[in-house]
Design a protein around this motif. Structure first.
Motif, PDB file in Angstrom:
ATOM      1  N   THR A  73       0.847  -1.193   0.000  1.00 54.95           N
ATOM      2  CA  THR A  73       0.000   0.000   0.000  1.00 54.95           C
ATOM      3  C   THR A  73       0.880   1.241   0.000  1.00 54.95           C
ATOM      4  O   THR A  73       1.803   1.355   0.810  1.00 54.95           O
ATOM      5  CB  THR A  73      -0.931   0.021   1.215  1.00 54.95           C
ATOM      6  OG1 THR A  73      -0.153  -0.155   2.409  1.00 54.95           O
ATOM      7  CG2 THR A  73      -1.959  -1.098   1.136  1.00 54.95           C
ATOM      8  N   VAL A  74       0.577   2.171  -0.890  1.00 64.40           N
ATOM      9  CA  VAL A  74       1.384   3.377  -1.061  1.00 64.40           C
ATOM     10  C   VAL A  74       0.459   4.592  -1.081  1.00 64.40           C
ATOM     11  O   VAL A  74      -0.569   4.593  -1.761  1.00 64.40           O
ATOM     12  CB  VAL A  74       2.198   3.327  -2.370  1.00 64.40           C
ATOM     13  CG1 VAL A  74       2.993   4.620  -2.556  1.00 64.40           C
ATOM     14  CG2 VAL A  74       3.135   2.126  -2.383  1.00 64.40           C
ATOM     15  N   LEU A  75       0.843   5.616  -0.325  1.00 68.49           N
ATOM     16  CA  LEU A  75       0.136   6.893  -0.332  1.00 68.49           C
ATOM     17  C   LEU A  75       1.079   7.978  -0.826  1.00 68.49           C
ATOM     18  O   LEU A  75       2.174   8.144  -0.295  1.00 68.49           O
ATOM     19  CB  LEU A  75      -0.359   7.248   1.073  1.00 68.49           C
ATOM     20  CG  LEU A  75      -0.902   8.670   1.276  1.00 68.49           C
ATOM     21  CD1 LEU A  75      -2.153   8.903   0.428  1.00 68.49           C
ATOM     22  CD2 LEU A  75      -1.176   8.946   2.749  1.00 68.49           C
ATOM     23  N   PHE A  76       0.650   8.708  -1.848  1.00 71.39           N
ATOM     24  CA  PHE A  76       1.379   9.882  -2.333  1.00 71.39           C
ATOM     25  C   PHE A  76       0.677  11.134  -1.822  1.00 71.39           C
ATOM     26  O   PHE A  76      -0.558  11.229  -1.879  1.00 71.39           O
ATOM     27  CB  PHE A  76       1.408   9.916  -3.860  1.00 71.39           C
ATOM     28  CG  PHE A  76       2.284   8.861  -4.485  1.00 71.39           C
ATOM     29  CD1 PHE A  76       3.668   8.963  -4.433  1.00 71.39           C
ATOM     30  CD2 PHE A  76       1.722   7.769  -5.126  1.00 71.39           C
ATOM     31  CE1 PHE A  76       4.479   7.991  -5.015  1.00 71.39           C
ATOM     32  CE2 PHE A  76       2.515   6.795  -5.710  1.00 71.39           C
ATOM     33  CZ  PHE A  76       3.902   6.901  -5.654  1.00 71.39           C
ATOM     34  N   THR A  77       1.467  12.104  -1.345  1.00 72.25           N
ATOM     35  CA  THR A  77       0.878  13.332  -0.811  1.00 72.25           C
ATOM     36  C   THR A  77       1.520  14.564  -1.432  1.00 72.25           C
ATOM     37  O   THR A  77       2.702  14.573  -1.753  1.00 72.25           O
ATOM     38  CB  THR A  77       1.048  13.418   0.721  1.00 72.25           C
ATOM     39  OG1 THR A  77       2.431  13.613   1.045  1.00 72.25           O
ATOM     40  CG2 THR A  77       0.552  12.155   1.408  1.00 72.25           C
ATOM     41  N   CYS A  78       0.722  15.588  -1.627  1.00 66.48           N
ATOM     42  CA  CYS A  78       1.210  16.923  -1.930  1.00 66.48           C
ATOM     43  C   CYS A  78       0.180  17.893  -1.376  1.00 66.48           C
ATOM     44  O   CYS A  78      -0.805  17.472  -0.771  1.00 66.48           O
ATOM     45  CB  CYS A  78       1.493  17.135  -3.419  1.00 66.48           C
ATOM     46  SG  CYS A  78       0.047  17.127  -4.482  1.00 66.48           S
ATOM     47  N   THR A  79       0.377  19.166  -1.538  1.00 64.73           N
ATOM     48  CA  THR A  79      -0.507  20.132  -0.893  1.00 64.73           C
ATOM     49  C   THR A  79      -1.914  20.109  -1.481  1.00 64.73           C
ATOM     50  O   THR A  79      -2.900  19.898  -0.782  1.00 64.73           O
ATOM     51  CB  THR A  79       0.079  21.553  -0.989  1.00 64.73           C
ATOM     52  OG1 THR A  79       1.358  21.582  -0.368  1.00 64.73           O
ATOM     53  CG2 THR A  79      -0.833  22.554  -0.279  1.00 64.73           C
ATOM     54  N   GLY A  80      -2.026  20.303  -2.800  1.00 68.01           N
ATOM     55  CA  GLY A  80      -3.346  20.442  -3.408  1.00 68.01           C
ATOM     56  C   GLY A  80      -3.942  19.166  -3.943  1.00 68.01           C
ATOM     57  O   GLY A  80      -5.133  19.136  -4.277  1.00 68.01           O
ATOM     58  N   ASN A  81      -3.142  18.098  -4.035  1.00 67.04           N
ATOM     59  CA  ASN A  81      -3.607  16.827  -4.615  1.00 67.04           C
ATOM     60  C   ASN A  81      -4.266  17.057  -5.978  1.00 67.04           C
ATOM     61  O   ASN A  81      -5.256  16.419  -6.323  1.00 67.04           O
ATOM     62  CB  ASN A  81      -4.579  16.117  -3.675  1.00 67.04           C
ATOM     63  CG  ASN A  81      -4.873  14.665  -4.080  1.00 67.04           C
ATOM     64  OD1 ASN A  81      -5.991  14.202  -3.947  1.00 67.04           O
ATOM     65  ND2 ASN A  81      -3.878  13.964  -4.577  1.00 67.04           N
ATOM     66  N   SER A  82      -3.677  17.991  -6.740  1.00 62.14           N
ATOM     67  CA  SER A  82      -4.250  18.286  -8.046  1.00 62.14           C
ATOM     68  C   SER A  82      -3.281  18.030  -9.200  1.00 62.14           C
ATOM     69  O   SER A  82      -3.696  18.028 -10.356  1.00 62.14           O
ATOM     70  CB  SER A  82      -4.705  19.752  -8.108  1.00 62.14           C
ATOM     71  OG  SER A  82      -3.601  20.626  -7.984  1.00 62.14           O
TER      72      SER A  82
END
Length: 260
Positions: free
Chosen positions: A116-125
């Motif tokens: 399981t992998v989660l990618f994150t950034c500020t706007g998720n756009s």
């Protein structure tokens, strides 16, 4: 040494130093700031900075200003450049060793369950949905992957959608940004932050996921909206795709096999 004796390839000379090798192995796992590398290698900052300059001069390491705090810089190991340097070093030793290494795909035979992998950034756009789509595409469902943001935008950036469609044949037009808070309580093997700001505010997901940081500039901040396949988004997708290709072999390793 006789004058005609060949010198060792540049990569060998750079990587052979114990501290530089330690810095390379740390940066192979994640992008870090100088003070974090100082802590991880237990050496004075001036010494760490000196050897980082040598690695940058050799083209193995790059640096960019943090979007969270411009006084900081994140250092990144260019694994693609390392692969080419290793190939050249092998060729210098023997022509039969001069084959570029290719990261293997995850083998479903080794998987007791889907990583399981989660990618994150500020706007998720832009960055994190691009990473989510590319990892899902490259693993053909063998990895459970999602993305989220600390301050999600109302919708995906149109250039991110178009670049994935045009460059990679992936359609994410029906996807919507989601908030990190909606995933609290979920279990992840990897939590990968793609912007410097979200790294500072990412919630604790428990179960000790492997935390990785990829310091990637926001392509939407690089320039105003443009035509399909905007260059900043093309470069961002290519950078993320390269990083994902080198992440793939790690996803089938057990926690004991992955370097701490």
């Amino acid at each position: 040494m006789r004058p005609s004796d060949p010198a060792a390839p540049a990569f060998v000379r750079l990587a052979a130093h114990p501290l530089r090798w330690k810095l390379l192995t740390e940066l192979a796992a994640s992008d870090y700031r100088v003070r974090e590398l100082v802590e991880r290698v237990s050496q004075p900052q001036n010494l760490v900075s000196y050897h980082l300059r040598l690695l940058r001069g050799g083209g193995l390491v790059t640096a960019r200003r943090s979007n969270f705090d411009a006084r900081d810089s994140y250092y990144h190991l260019d694994l693609q450049q390392c692969a080419h340097a290793l190939t050249n070093a092998g060729t210098a030793l023997h022509p039969a060793l001069g084959f570029a290494p290719t990261p293997p795909l995850p083998s479903s035979a080794r998987l007791e369950r889907r990583p399981t992998v989660l990618f994150t950034c500020t706007g998720n756009s832009a960055r994190s949905p691009i990473a989510e789509a590319l990892l899902r595409h490259r693993t053909d469902g063998h990895v459970e992957v999602t993305s989220a943001g600390s301050h999600p935008k109302p919708c995906l950036h149109s250039d991110a959608v178009q670049v994935l469609r045009e460059q990679h044949g992936i359609d994410i037009s029906g996807q919507r940004p989601r908030h990190l808070d909606t995933l609290v309580g979920h279990r992840f093997d990897y939590v990968i932050s793609l912007c410097d700001k979200v790294r500072e505010v990412c919630p604790d997901f428990g179960d000790r996921p492997r935390l990785v940081h990829w310091s990637i500039p926001d392509p939407a901040a690089a320039t105003a909206p443009g035509p399909v396949g905007h260059p900043a988004f093309v470069r961002t997708a290519a950078d993320i795709d390269t990083r994902i290709r080198y992440l793939l072999p790690l996803l089938t390793l057990t926690p004991q096999e992955v370097q701490p």
